[in-house]
Structure formats: structure tokens, C-alpha cells
Design an enzyme around this catalytic site. Structure first.
Site, PDB file in Angstrom:
ATOM      1  N   CYS A   1     -15.681 114.072 -18.034  1.00 22.11           N
ATOM      2  CA  CYS A   1     -14.404 114.064 -18.762  1.00 22.11           C
ATOM      3  C   CYS A   1     -13.938 115.478 -19.111  1.00 22.11           C
ATOM      4  CB  CYS A   1     -14.541 113.213 -20.024  1.00 22.11           C
ATOM      5  SG  CYS A   1     -16.064 113.541 -20.947  1.00 22.11           S
TER       6      CYS A   1
ATOM      7  N   HIS B   1     -12.646 114.232 -27.331  1.00 24.71           N
ATOM      8  CA  HIS B   1     -12.968 115.658 -27.380  1.00 24.71           C
ATOM      9  C   HIS B   1     -11.706 116.457 -27.713  1.00 24.71           C
ATOM     10  CE1 HIS B   1     -16.666 114.570 -25.390  1.00 24.71           C
ATOM     11  NE2 HIS B   1     -16.108 114.374 -24.217  1.00 24.71           N
TER      12      HIS B   1
END
Ligand SMILES: NC(=O)c1ccc[n+]([C@@H]2O[C@H](COP(=O)([O-])OP(=O)(O)OC[C@H]3O[C@@H](n4cnc5c(N)ncnc54)[C@H](O)[C@@H]3O)[C@@H](O)[C@H]2O)c1
Length: 346
Positions: A145, A225
Site C-alpha cells: 500500500c 497511513h
């Protein structure tokens, strides 16, 4: 494979990434999901059937345990592999690497995820950067990711001729929400022990020309994130020029604090309100009003939905390996339309 035939896709590992990949495959008009293989016998396996997919046991023991648990099992992973053109392996880190030999023996095309090393496939994939080099290959690895977001954003700057070097600090979510009872951190921040953290070198497995260094810290939340970047550009550029460069990527979405999108949770709530499955944010959500340019230096921050960002990439990787769509932009546009990605989120 003829352009009219649907690609038959198999899935191994119906977890955080696997279940989202399965749902995304069903939205494509040029692929179908033959079934999903698992080892668990609890609600997660039940959801495979409830969602209309055929369930396979990863081993004969797993298939027997599933039958004992009252589940309708179609067969084993071996049976699934006989019926597919491509297998997408979304099992946990290091387990997928052990399946590589099985896939190769069957001369099956396969896709691994970012938990595995580049060497397991010899090719690492981000659609906007290197779709062409995956065409017709036996295997690729959709990078993690964080790495996907790094390659997407730096590729956009590179294509606009603006990128000299990039340095990023990554605030990484502690664990995935559904596993919060098992792991994660509280009341602390945990720096990654090494600089650079692995994401910079990982981005270079997709594009070796990127001059990128990353540092990372684990933070006590599970939403997503958050990245902060400092970029040395090739020359002075204005804010609008930089934003235009990012806008040229269909997988980077500008967002604004002034719209009330002030934190990770507000962006996730927006995805829920938009009716995205699993509240998925497939795009890199980049704060346009926060972005600053100072002569030839650029500073910006963005959010990465770790559970969702690799899903469109995996769909494109399926098309690239099978060669059913030769042009990267055509595949990206098809995937984006099927998953309802739009130029702006609000
Ligand atoms: N979770 C994320 O945020 C994220 C983001 C990007 C990439 N990835 C990568 O995707 C891959 C999968 O991660 P995940 O988070 O979906 O893991 P997960 O633990 O959520 O799901 C893995 C699934 O595989 C099943 N499984 C375990 N062993 C198996 C076996 N031998 N055969 C078949 N199924 C088996 C598990 O029961 C589970 O349902 C990893 O490489 C990971 O690094 C994860």
C-alpha cells in the site's frame, strides 16, 4: 486468450485484501471469479459462500474441516487451479511465497501481494508506472500500500519533468481494524529501526530511476497511513503546475482541509457516505490546500487507505499478465470506471 473471452480468476486467501479483490473482480466485464480458497472455517469462510463465490479448501485437511463445520465446499486449491487463467494470492506475508512453486509447476499466471519480496516474481507492479513491462509475464507482485502511493505520486511528478529527489516520512497504521483485538500499539509511537525504511527501496523495484528515501513510524490508530513528503524539484514551479501534475493521475485525488476533510477519519467517512464497498479509498487522497511550493522545493501530505489502494492495481495486473488489454491507460480507465473512481472525491 481471445479478447472476447473472460479471464477466469482464482483467489487464494480471502482476508483484508483478498475479499476486496474478489468484490472488484465481480465488477469487471472481462473477468470472472471462479472461486476462493481459504484455511479458516469460521465466519470468514461463510462470507465467501454468502457473497456468491465457490469455496475451496487450501488443503484437503482444510476442505475436510470446512465440510465438518457444515460449509459447502467445492474442492481444494488444486481443483481451483485447474479451472483458472490467473491466481491472485492474497495469503499472509511469506505464505504466498511458498505457493509459487505450485503455480509455476502448473504453468499458471499468478499475482502476489506486497508482503512478498520482489525476487519471488522478478517483477513489481504499479499500473501507472510499469503496466507495459508486465504484459504477458507469468507473474508479478503488486507492491504494498505505501509503496503503491509512493510510486503513483512520484511518477506523476516525474512525468511532468518536476522530480529530482523525494524524501518522505510515513506514519503507518498500527494494525488492520478487524485484527485490533490481537495486535497494535497504544500510547506510543514506534520508529522503524532503520533509515531508509523499506518502502523507498521497494519503490525502486518498480522504477529504479526514482531518487527516493523513506523513514517510517508506527502510530496508534487503524484508519489509514499518512505520508509527509519533501521533494526537490528540477526547477522552480508554481503550486498550480504541481497540482496539475498530480491531477493528471486518475488515482491521485486532491482533497481540501477547507472542505472539512481535516483528518483520516473524515476522509474515510466520506467514502462511506459515497457508498464505496468497505468504505474503500482507492485513490491517494492528497491535501491540495496544504501543499506548499518554495522555489524549487515542494512539500505535501496525503492519506493512504492501506486496505484499498492496491485493489485497482491488482485488477490491472490481471489484465497485464493475460494481455487481454495491451494499453495501460485503457485498463486503468476500465478499472476506475468499474470501481467508481472519479477525478474529485467531493
Ligand atoms: N492489510 C493491508 O493493509 C495490506 C495492504 C497491502 C498489501 N497487503 C498484503 O496483502 C497480502 C495479504 O494481506 P492481508 O492483510 O489481506 O492478510 P489477512 O491476514 O487479512 O488475510 C489473509 C487470508 O489468507 C488466509 N490464509 C492463511 N493461510 C492460508 C493458506 N495457506 N492458504 C489459503 N489461505 C490462507 C487467512 O485465513 C486470511 O483470511 C500480504 O502480502 C500483505 O502484505 C496487505
Amino acid at each position: 486468450m481471445s479478447a472476447s473471452a473472460k479471464i477466469r480468476v482464482g483467489l487464494n486467501g480471502y482476508g483484508v485484501i483478498g475479499k476486496r479483490v474478489a468484490a472488484a473482480v465481480t465488477r469487471q466485464d472481462d473477468m470472472s471469479l471462479v472461486g476462493a480458497s481459504e484455511v479458516v472455517t469460521d465466519w470468514r469462510a461463510r462470507m465467501i459462500i454468502r457473497n456468491g463465490f465457490r469455496l475451496f479448501g487450501a488443503t484437503s485437511e482444510a476442505a475436510s474441516a470446512m465440510r465438518d463445520a457444515g460449509l459447502s465446499v467445492t474442492g481444494t486449491l488444486d481443483d481451483l487451479l485447474e479451472q483458472v487463467d490467473v491466481i491472485v494470492d492474497c495469503t499472509p506475508k511469506r505464505i504466498a511465497a511458498k505457493n509459487v512453486e505450485l503455480y509455476r509447476r502448473r504453468q499458471l499466471k499468478f499475482i502476489l501481494q506486497g508482503g512478498e519480496k520482489h525476487a519471488t516474481t522478478g517483477h513489481s507492479f504499479v499500473a501507472e508506472s510499469n503496466y507495459a513491462s508486465a504484459l504477458g509475464r507469468d507473474a508479478t507482485r503488486v507492491v504494498s500500500c505505501n509503496t503503491t502511493s509512493v510510486v503513483r505520486t512520484l511518477t506523476a511528478l516525474k512525468r511532468a519533468g518536476l522530480l529530482r529527489r523525494a524524501r518522505g516520512t510515513l506514519l503507518r497504521r498500527a494494525t488492520d481494524p478487524w485484527e485490533s483485538h490481537e495486535s497494535g500499539i497504544m500510547n506510543t509511537l514506534v520508529p522503524e529501526p532503520e533509515i531508509p525504511s523499506h518502502q523507498g527501496p521497494d519503490a525502486q523495484t518498480v522504477d529504479p530511476d526514482l531518487d527516493v528515501v523513506t523513514m517510517a513510524v508506527k502510530v496508534p490508530e487503524t484508519v489509514a497511513h499518512l505520508h509527509y513528503w519533501s521533494v526537490q524539484m528540477t526547477r522552480k514551479a508554481g503550486k498550480d503546475e504541481v497540482l496539475d501534475a498530480f491531477r493528471r493521475s486518475s488515482r491521485i485525488a486532491p482533497i481540501r482541509i477547507s472542505d472539512g476533510l481535516v483528518a483520516l477519519n473524515s476522509v474515510k467517512e466520506l467514502m462511506a457516505d459515497r457508498g464505496r464497498p468497505h468504505d474503500n479509498l482507492y485513490e491517494v487522497a492528497l491535501w491540495a490546500d496544504m501543499l506548499r511550493v518554495q522555489d524549487d522545493e515542494l512539500f505535501y501530505a496525503y492519506m493512504v487507505d492501506n486496505q484499498a489502494i492496491v485493489i485497482p492495481e491488482t485488477i490491472d495486473a490481471i489484465r497485464a499478465l493475460t494481455g487481454i488489454v495491451q494499453d495501460a491507460n485503457e485498463s486503468i480507465a476500465k478499472t476506475n470506471a468499474s470501481l467508481c473512481l472519479e477525478a474529485t472525491l467531493i
